[in-house]
Design a protein around this motif. Structure first.
Motif, PDB file in Angstrom:
ATOM      1  N   ASP A  49      38.113  37.787  49.941  1.00 38.45           N
ATOM      2  CA  ASP A  49      36.921  38.208  49.202  1.00 38.45           C
ATOM      3  C   ASP A  49      37.025  39.667  48.748  1.00 38.45           C
ATOM      4  O   ASP A  49      36.156  40.156  48.014  1.00 38.45           O
ATOM      5  CB  ASP A  49      35.669  38.056  50.071  1.00 38.45           C
ATOM      6  N   THR A  50      38.064  40.347  49.173  1.00 36.11           N
ATOM      7  CA  THR A  50      38.261  41.741  48.771  1.00 36.11           C
ATOM      8  C   THR A  50      38.439  41.842  47.264  1.00 36.11           C
ATOM      9  O   THR A  50      39.297  41.172  46.680  1.00 36.11           O
ATOM     10  CB  THR A  50      39.496  42.327  49.480  1.00 36.11           C
ATOM     11  N   ALA A  51      37.597  42.640  46.638  1.00 36.76           N
ATOM     12  CA  ALA A  51      37.607  42.774  45.177  1.00 36.76           C
ATOM     13  C   ALA A  51      36.569  43.809  44.763  1.00 36.76           C
ATOM     14  O   ALA A  51      35.719  44.209  45.569  1.00 36.76           O
ATOM     15  CB  ALA A  51      37.292  41.440  44.509  1.00 36.76           C
ATOM     16  N   VAL A  52      36.642  44.194  43.509  1.00 38.18           N
ATOM     17  CA  VAL A  52      35.539  44.931  42.892  1.00 38.18           C
ATOM     18  C   VAL A  52      34.575  43.893  42.336  1.00 38.18           C
ATOM     19  O   VAL A  52      34.982  42.993  41.604  1.00 38.18           O
ATOM     20  CB  VAL A  52      36.028  45.869  41.781  1.00 38.18           C
ATOM     21  N   TYR A  53      33.326  44.020  42.715  1.00 35.66           N
ATOM     22  CA  TYR A  53      32.299  43.073  42.302  1.00 35.66           C
ATOM     23  C   TYR A  53      31.456  43.694  41.190  1.00 35.66           C
ATOM     24  O   TYR A  53      30.982  44.825  41.311  1.00 35.66           O
ATOM     25  CB  TYR A  53      31.417  42.691  43.484  1.00 35.66           C
TER      26      TYR A  53
END
Length: 121
Positions: free
Chosen positions: A88-92
């Protein structure tokens, strides 16, 4: 007209975060609002959205772990994420458009600046 995404941070696997998308210059409840994410080296992907009539939609990758909701009093849309995984690691990013259909095309006229979520032990 501006969207501001916030709430990202570092969280351990299995943890929770609540992302918020706040609007200025327009009223969010007339729009479909969506969340997208982009992980390093990957293309942007759609995560979730809520229609102007509060119908909610989720990507299979987050279904059951994520809840999108409106806070009309604060002109804000929240994304509550639980059971977070390293993937789920990401820029949202949050986005607004006139319909869910247009929103999911990813070509919305209004985008927030992104908030980084890092899931790591």
């Amino acid at each position: 007209v501006q969207l501001q995404a916030s709430g990202g941070g570092l969280v351990q696997p299995g943890g929770s975060l609540r992302l918020s998308c706040a609007a200025s210059g327009f009223t969010l409840d007339y729009y479909a609002i969506g969340w997208f994410r982009q992980a390093p080296g990957k293309e942007r992907e759609w995560v979730s959205c809520i229609s102007s009539s509060d119908e909610t939609y989720y990507a299979d990758s987050v279904k059951g772990r994520v809840t999108i909701s409106r806070d009309n009093a604060k002109n804000m849309v929240n994304l509550h994420m639980t059971s977070l995984k390293p993937e789920d690691t990401a820029v949202y990013y949050c986005a607004a458009d006139s319909s869910v259909y247009k929103l999911r095309l990813g070509r919305s006229p209004y985008w927030g600046q992104g908030t980084l979520v890092t899931v790591s032990s």
